[in-house]
Design an enzyme around this catalytic site. Structure first.
Site, PDB file in Angstrom:
ATOM      1  N   PHE A 150       0.806  -1.234   0.000  1.00 45.68           N
ATOM      2  CA  PHE A 150       0.000   0.000   0.000  1.00 45.68           C
ATOM      3  C   PHE A 150       0.832   1.275   0.000  1.00 45.68           C
ATOM      4  O   PHE A 150       0.320   2.349  -0.310  1.00 45.68           O
ATOM      5  CB  PHE A 150      -0.957   0.014   1.212  1.00 45.68           C
ATOM      6  CG  PHE A 150      -0.293   0.413   2.510  1.00 45.68           C
ATOM      7  CD1 PHE A 150      -0.047   1.752   2.808  1.00 45.68           C
ATOM      8  CD2 PHE A 150       0.098  -0.544   3.434  1.00 45.68           C
ATOM      9  CE1 PHE A 150       0.578   2.130   3.992  1.00 45.68           C
ATOM     10  CE2 PHE A 150       0.728  -0.185   4.620  1.00 45.68           C
ATOM     11  CZ  PHE A 150       0.966   1.154   4.896  1.00 45.68           C
ATOM     12  N   LYS A 174      -1.163  -7.130  -9.219  1.00 46.80           N
ATOM     13  CA  LYS A 174      -2.134  -7.262  -8.117  1.00 46.80           C
ATOM     14  C   LYS A 174      -1.868  -6.102  -7.182  1.00 46.80           C
ATOM     15  O   LYS A 174      -0.970  -6.155  -6.341  1.00 46.80           O
ATOM     16  CB  LYS A 174      -1.933  -8.610  -7.410  1.00 46.80           C
ATOM     17  CG  LYS A 174      -3.167  -9.170  -6.719  1.00 46.80           C
ATOM     18  CD  LYS A 174      -3.755  -8.275  -5.645  1.00 46.80           C
ATOM     19  CE  LYS A 174      -3.073  -8.407  -4.306  1.00 46.80           C
ATOM     20  NZ  LYS A 174      -3.632  -7.439  -3.307  1.00 46.80           N
ATOM     21  N   GLU A 177      -5.092  -3.852  -1.941  1.00 44.35           N
ATOM     22  CA  GLU A 177      -6.539  -3.580  -1.842  1.00 44.35           C
ATOM     23  C   GLU A 177      -6.798  -2.277  -1.079  1.00 44.35           C
ATOM     24  O   GLU A 177      -7.897  -1.725  -1.130  1.00 44.35           O
ATOM     25  CB  GLU A 177      -7.276  -4.764  -1.186  1.00 44.35           C
ATOM     26  CG  GLU A 177      -6.903  -5.057   0.264  1.00 44.35           C
ATOM     27  CD  GLU A 177      -5.623  -5.876   0.421  1.00 44.35           C
ATOM     28  OE1 GLU A 177      -4.791  -5.896  -0.507  1.00 44.35           O
ATOM     29  OE2 GLU A 177      -5.453  -6.488   1.495  1.00 44.35           O
ATOM     30  N   SER A 227       5.151  -7.046   3.433  1.00 45.55           N
ATOM     31  CA  SER A 227       5.716  -7.381   4.743  1.00 45.55           C
ATOM     32  C   SER A 227       6.508  -8.690   4.664  1.00 45.55           C
ATOM     33  O   SER A 227       6.271  -9.520   3.774  1.00 45.55           O
ATOM     34  CB  SER A 227       4.583  -7.524   5.752  1.00 45.55           C
ATOM     35  OG  SER A 227       3.728  -8.572   5.332  1.00 45.55           O
ATOM     36  N   CYS A 282       9.750   1.501   3.476  1.00 46.04           N
ATOM     37  CA  CYS A 282      10.630   0.400   3.876  1.00 46.04           C
ATOM     38  C   CYS A 282      12.052   0.901   4.074  1.00 46.04           C
ATOM     39  O   CYS A 282      12.892   0.184   4.582  1.00 46.04           O
ATOM     40  CB  CYS A 282      10.592  -0.721   2.857  1.00 46.04           C
ATOM     41  SG  CYS A 282      11.250  -0.197   1.283  1.00 46.04           S
ATOM     42  N   GLU A 376       9.329  -3.770  13.135  1.00 40.89           N
ATOM     43  CA  GLU A 376       9.001  -2.702  12.181  1.00 40.89           C
ATOM     44  C   GLU A 376       7.755  -1.981  12.697  1.00 40.89           C
ATOM     45  O   GLU A 376       6.714  -2.610  12.899  1.00 40.89           O
ATOM     46  CB  GLU A 376       8.731  -3.298  10.799  1.00 40.89           C
ATOM     47  CG  GLU A 376       8.399  -2.240   9.769  1.00 40.89           C
ATOM     48  CD  GLU A 376       8.251  -2.797   8.355  1.00 40.89           C
ATOM     49  OE1 GLU A 376       7.628  -3.860   8.180  1.00 40.89           O
ATOM     50  OE2 GLU A 376       8.756  -2.140   7.431  1.00 40.89           O
TER      51      GLU A 376
HETATM   52  P1  NAD Z   1       1.377  -6.683   3.158  1.00 37.81           P
HETATM   53  O1  NAD Z   1       2.405  -7.757   3.218  1.00 37.81           O
HETATM   54  O2  NAD Z   1       0.292  -6.688   4.162  1.00 37.81           O
HETATM   55  O3  NAD Z   1       0.636  -6.708   1.725  1.00 37.81           O
HETATM   56  C1  NAD Z   1       1.378  -6.784   0.519  1.00 37.81           C
HETATM   57  C2  NAD Z   1       0.534  -7.510  -0.521  1.00 37.81           C
HETATM   58  O4  NAD Z   1       0.272  -8.843  -0.079  1.00 37.81           O
HETATM   59  C3  NAD Z   1      -0.822  -6.840  -0.759  1.00 37.81           C
HETATM   60  O5  NAD Z   1      -1.066  -6.809  -2.153  1.00 37.81           O
HETATM   61  C4  NAD Z   1      -1.799  -7.733  -0.008  1.00 37.81           C
HETATM   62  O6  NAD Z   1      -3.054  -7.828  -0.651  1.00 37.81           O
HETATM   63  C5  NAD Z   1      -1.134  -9.092  -0.006  1.00 37.81           C
HETATM   64  N1  NAD Z   1      -1.380  -9.870   1.235  1.00 37.81           N
HETATM   65  C6  NAD Z   1      -1.580  -9.389   2.492  1.00 37.81           C
HETATM   66  N2  NAD Z   1      -1.700 -10.417   3.378  1.00 37.81           N
HETATM   67  C7  NAD Z   1      -1.561 -11.553   2.666  1.00 37.81           C
HETATM   68  C8  NAD Z   1      -1.565 -12.941   3.012  1.00 37.81           C
HETATM   69  N3  NAD Z   1      -1.750 -13.338   4.263  1.00 37.81           N
HETATM   70  N4  NAD Z   1      -1.374 -13.843   2.031  1.00 37.81           N
HETATM   71  C9  NAD Z   1      -1.171 -13.446   0.758  1.00 37.81           C
HETATM   72  N5  NAD Z   1      -1.175 -12.148   0.372  1.00 37.81           N
HETATM   73  C10 NAD Z   1      -1.351 -11.216   1.303  1.00 37.81           C
HETATM   74  O7  NAD Z   1       2.159  -5.290   3.147  1.00 37.81           O
HETATM   75  P2  NAD Z   1       1.547  -3.820   3.222  1.00 37.81           P
HETATM   76  O8  NAD Z   1       1.003  -3.608   4.587  1.00 37.81           O
HETATM   77  O9  NAD Z   1       0.688  -3.553   2.041  1.00 37.81           O
HETATM   78  O10 NAD Z   1       2.880  -2.956   3.021  1.00 37.81           O
HETATM   79  C11 NAD Z   1       3.748  -2.613   4.068  1.00 37.81           C
HETATM   80  C12 NAD Z   1       4.918  -3.561   4.143  1.00 37.81           C
HETATM   81  O11 NAD Z   1       5.604  -3.600   2.889  1.00 37.81           O
HETATM   82  C13 NAD Z   1       5.966  -3.127   5.156  1.00 37.81           C
HETATM   83  O12 NAD Z   1       6.398  -4.247   5.862  1.00 37.81           O
HETATM   84  C14 NAD Z   1       7.083  -2.557   4.306  1.00 37.81           C
HETATM   85  O13 NAD Z   1       8.362  -2.587   4.885  1.00 37.81           O
HETATM   86  C15 NAD Z   1       6.998  -3.440   3.119  1.00 37.81           C
HETATM   87  N6  NAD Z   1       7.636  -2.848   1.958  1.00 37.81           N
HETATM   88  C16 NAD Z   1       8.855  -3.325   1.612  1.00 37.81           C
HETATM   89  C17 NAD Z   1       9.537  -2.779   0.547  1.00 37.81           C
HETATM   90  C18 NAD Z   1      10.893  -3.276   0.179  1.00 37.81           C
HETATM   91  O14 NAD Z   1      11.425  -2.822  -0.810  1.00 37.81           O
HETATM   92  N7  NAD Z   1      11.502  -4.191   0.899  1.00 37.81           N
HETATM   93  C19 NAD Z   1       8.951  -1.736  -0.180  1.00 37.81           C
HETATM   94  C20 NAD Z   1       7.684  -1.272   0.191  1.00 37.81           C
HETATM   95  C21 NAD Z   1       7.036  -1.843   1.277  1.00 37.81           C
END
Ligand code: NAD
Length: 485
Positions: A150, A174, A177, A227, A282, A376
Site C-alpha cells: 500500500f 495485483k 486492496e 511485509s 521500507c 518494524e
Molecule cells: P502486506 O504484506 O500486508 O501486503 C502486501 C501484498 O500482499 C498486498 O497486495 C496484499 O493484498 C497481499 N497480502 C496481504 N496479506 C496476505 C496474506 N496473508 N497472504 C497473501 N497475500 C497477502 O504489506 P503492506 O502492509 O501492504 O505494506 C507494508 C509492508 O511492505 C511493510 O512491511 C514494508 O516494509 C513493506 N515494503 C517493503 C519494501 C521493500 O522494498 N523491501 C517496499 C515497500 C514496502
C-alpha cells in the site's frame, strides 16, 4: 462514494470480476469513502492469464527497440498527468501532495531506465573455435505477476511494470486492496501510449488472489513487495510451484550517529527519514543508535520533529488499525521505561477528524530488547538506543533480522568505511537518511528484507525478468569438424 466501483483490467478493458465481494477504499486523509475494490476469484485471474498468454507471442517477438517506444510515450504521459496522479496518490494513501509528486517523479525515472534497456541487453558473441560462434540473448519469461503493497501506490508498481514489459513479458499486477485506484490510471496511460491489449492486466483482491497467482501454472515468475510475513508465504508457495520468485519484505533500518556528525544536517536527515510518508517507507529510519555523547544532536532532532505537523507537512497513516498499532508501540515503550521526548499520540487535524494521523515521535533510552527496538513500526517514530562504541552499535544492527538499509552519520571517512563493511544491510547511507539507490543502481535489501536472488530494479532486474538463450552457430563448411561439432 467519490469514484465508481473499481474493476479489473483485462485485455485492454475494465471488466467486472466474477464475484460480488468488495472492500471499501477509504481515504486516510479524512475518512472519505473513495470507492470499492473487488475481491476477485481464481477464475478472474485465469481470464487475465489467458489474455496475457494470448498477447505474449506477438509482444515478445516485437523488437525491444520498438517495445520501449511505448515507454517513451508512457513517460511523457506520466509527466503530463503528474499533478492528477499525485493527487490520486495522496487521496488513497494519505501522504502529502509533495511526497506524491516525488513518487510520480520516481515513476518517471524508473520509466526512463526501461527506455535504456536496449542498450543493456545486447547479449554477447564470441568466435569460440574457427568459424563457430556462441551468442547469448535475453529471452522474456512469458506471463509474469507483480504483487505490491500500500505504501507507494504508483512507484512500487513501476518498479516492475516498465522493465518486465519492456523486456518482452506480459504482466499481471495485483495492487494493494488498500490503494487500488492509481494502478487503474497507469493502465489507461499505458493503453494511450500504445501498449497492445493483454500485455498489462490488473486483478484486484487480497489473499485469495495472491495464493492463486502463486499456484497458477500459466505464470512463470512472481515478484512481491510487502511485509516479511507475507513475503515468506509468497516465496515459499511460488517456488514450491517451481516459479521464479523475488519477494521483498519489511525492514528495521538503523541509523548510527557518531559524536562528530554535523548536528544540523544530521538532525534534519534523521527527522525526515523517520517521518517522510508518515514513516511508511521500507527505507525509513526506525532505530537510531547514538554512539557516545550525542545529546546535542538528539535535542536538534526533537526540534526538527516538532516542526513536522500532521495534516500540514506530515501525511496520514493508512488506516485506524495502523494508527492504533503505532500508538500501542509508543505506549508499551513508555511503560517499559523509555522516555518519550516528542509524543505523536492522539494527533488530530482540524476539519479532517475522520483521518488517521500519528504525529512525529522521538523515543529515547530504548533498550535493544524492547519491541520498538526490534520490530518494524511503520509509522513516524524513531527509537533511540545508546552505546559507547561503534562495535556495540554494529552488534545491535547486525542482530536485527531485517537488512534493508542502514546509515551512518559522521565526518570520519575511515569510520564510515568501517561501518559500510560491517553493517548487515543491502543499502547503506553515509550522511544520508534514506539511502535509496537511484537508477541505474538496483534496489534490494538483505536477510529477511528480501527472499530470492538479485534486486528488483535497475540492471539487476534484467536477470529476473529474462532467461538466457545460448546459441552455438556454424555456417561455413570450412570451419571443419572438431571436438565440439
Ligand atoms: P502486506 O504484506 O500486508 O501486503 C502486501 C501484498 O500482499 C498486498 O497486495 C496484499 O493484498 C497481499 N497480502 C496481504 N496479506 C496476505 C496474506 N496473508 N497472504 C497473501 N497475500 C497477502 O504489506 P503492506 O502492509 O501492504 O505494506 C507494508 C509492508 O511492505 C511493510 O512491511 C514494508 O516494509 C513493506 N515494503 C517493503 C519494501 C521493500 O522494498 N523491501 C517496499 C515497500 C514496502
Amino acid at each position: 462514494m467519490k469514484y465508481p466501483a473499481i474493476q479489473n483490467y483485462v485485455h485492454g478493458s475494465f471488466v467486472n470480476p466474477s464475484t460480488s465481494k468488495t472492500l471499501d477504499v477509504i481515504s486516510p486523509i479524512d475518512g472519505t469513502l473513495l470507492s470499492t475494490v473487488p475481491l476477485s476469484s481464481a477464475k478472474d485471474l485465469d481470464d487475465a492469464v489467458k489474455s496475457a498468454a494470448a498477447a505474449f507471442p506477438a509482444w515478445s517477438r516485437t523488437p525491444i527497440k520498438e517495445r520501449v517506444q511505448v515507454f517513451f510515450r508512457y513517460k511523457t504521459l506520466l509527466e503530463k498527468h503528474l499533478k492528477e496522479l499525485a493527487e490520486l496518490c495522496s487521496e488513497e494513501n494519505g501522504k502529502t501532495y509533495g511526497e506524491s509528486v516525488a513518487e510520480i517523479e520516481k515513476c518517471i525515472e524508473l520509466t526512463e531506465f526501461a527506455t535504456s534497456l536496449p542498450q543493456l541487453v545486447t547479449g554477447e558473441v564470441l568466435e569460440v573455435s574457427r568459424g563457430v560462434e556462441c551468442r547469448t540473448e535475453h529471452a522474456p519469461l512469458g506471463v509474469v505477476a507483480s504483487i505490491v503493497p500500500f505504501n507507494f501506490p504508483s512507484m512500487v508498481p513501476n518498479w516492475t511494470l516498465p522493465n518486465a514489459i519492456a523486456l518482452g513479458n506480459c504482466l499481471i499486477m495485483k495492487p494493494s486492496e488498500k490503494v487500488p485506484l492509481s494502478c487503474g490510471r497507469l493502465a489507461e496511460l499505458l493503453k494511450e501510449a500504445g501498449l497492445p491489449d493483454g500485455v498489462f492486466n490488473i486483478v484486484h483482491g487480497d489473499v485469495e488472489i495472491v495464493e492463486a497467482i502463486c499456484d497458477h501454472p500459466g505464470i512463470e515468475a512472481v515478484s512481491f513487495v510487502g511485509s516479511t510475513k507475507v513475503a515468506k508465504i509468497v516465496y515459499q508457495r511460488a517456488t514450491s510451484n517451481l516459479k521464479r520468485c523475488l519477494a521483498l519484505g519489511g525492514a528495521k533500518n538503523h541509523l548510527m550517529v557518531l559524536p562528530d556528525a554535523i548536528p544540523g544536517m544530521t538532525a534534519q536527515n534523521v527527522a525526515a527519514s523517520m517521518s517522510g510518508c508518515a514513516g511508511q517507507r521500507c527505507m525509513a529510519a526506525s532505530a537510531m543508535i547514538g554512539v557516545g555523547n550525542v545529546d546535542a544532536i538528539i535535542d536538534k532532532i526533537c526540534d526538527e520533529a516538532r516542526k513536522i505537523i500532521p495534516g500540514e507537512n506530515l501525511g496520514a497513516v493508512i488506516n485506524k488499525a495502523s494508527q492504533e498499532r503505532i500508538e500501542g508501540y509508543i505506549t508499551e515503550a513508555e511503560k517499559n521505561g523509555a522516555k518519550i521526548l516528542v509524543d505523536g499520540r492522539n494527533a488530530k487535524v482540524k476539519g479532517k477528524e475522520g483521518g488517521t494521523y500519528v504525529g512525529p515521535t522521538v523515543i529515547d533510552f530504548v533498550t535493544p530488547d524492547m519491541s520498538v527496538a526490534k520490530e518494524e513500526i511503520f509509522g513516524p517514530v524513531i527509537s533511540i538506543m545508546r552505546t559507547n562504541t561503534v562495535d556495540e552499535a554494529l552488534a545491535i544492527e547486525n542482530a536485527n533480522p531485517y537488512g534493508n538499509a542502514a546509515s551512518v552519520f559522521t565526518q570520519n571517512g575511515g569510520m564510515a568505511r568501517y561501518i559500510i563493511e560491517r553493517a548487515s544491510a543491502g543499502m547503506i547511507g553515509v550522511n544520508v537518511g534514506v539511502p535509496v539507490p537511484r537508477e541505474p543502481f538496483s534496489f534490494g535489501g538483505w536477510n529477511e528484507s528480501k527472499f530470492g536472488v538479485g534486486d528488483i530494479t535497475g540492471k539487476s532486474s534484467i536477470e529476473f525478468w529474462t532467461k538466457l538463450k545460448k546459441s552455438t552457430i556454424k555456417w561455413n563448411a570450412e570451419a571443419g569438424v572438431n571436438w565440439m561439432s
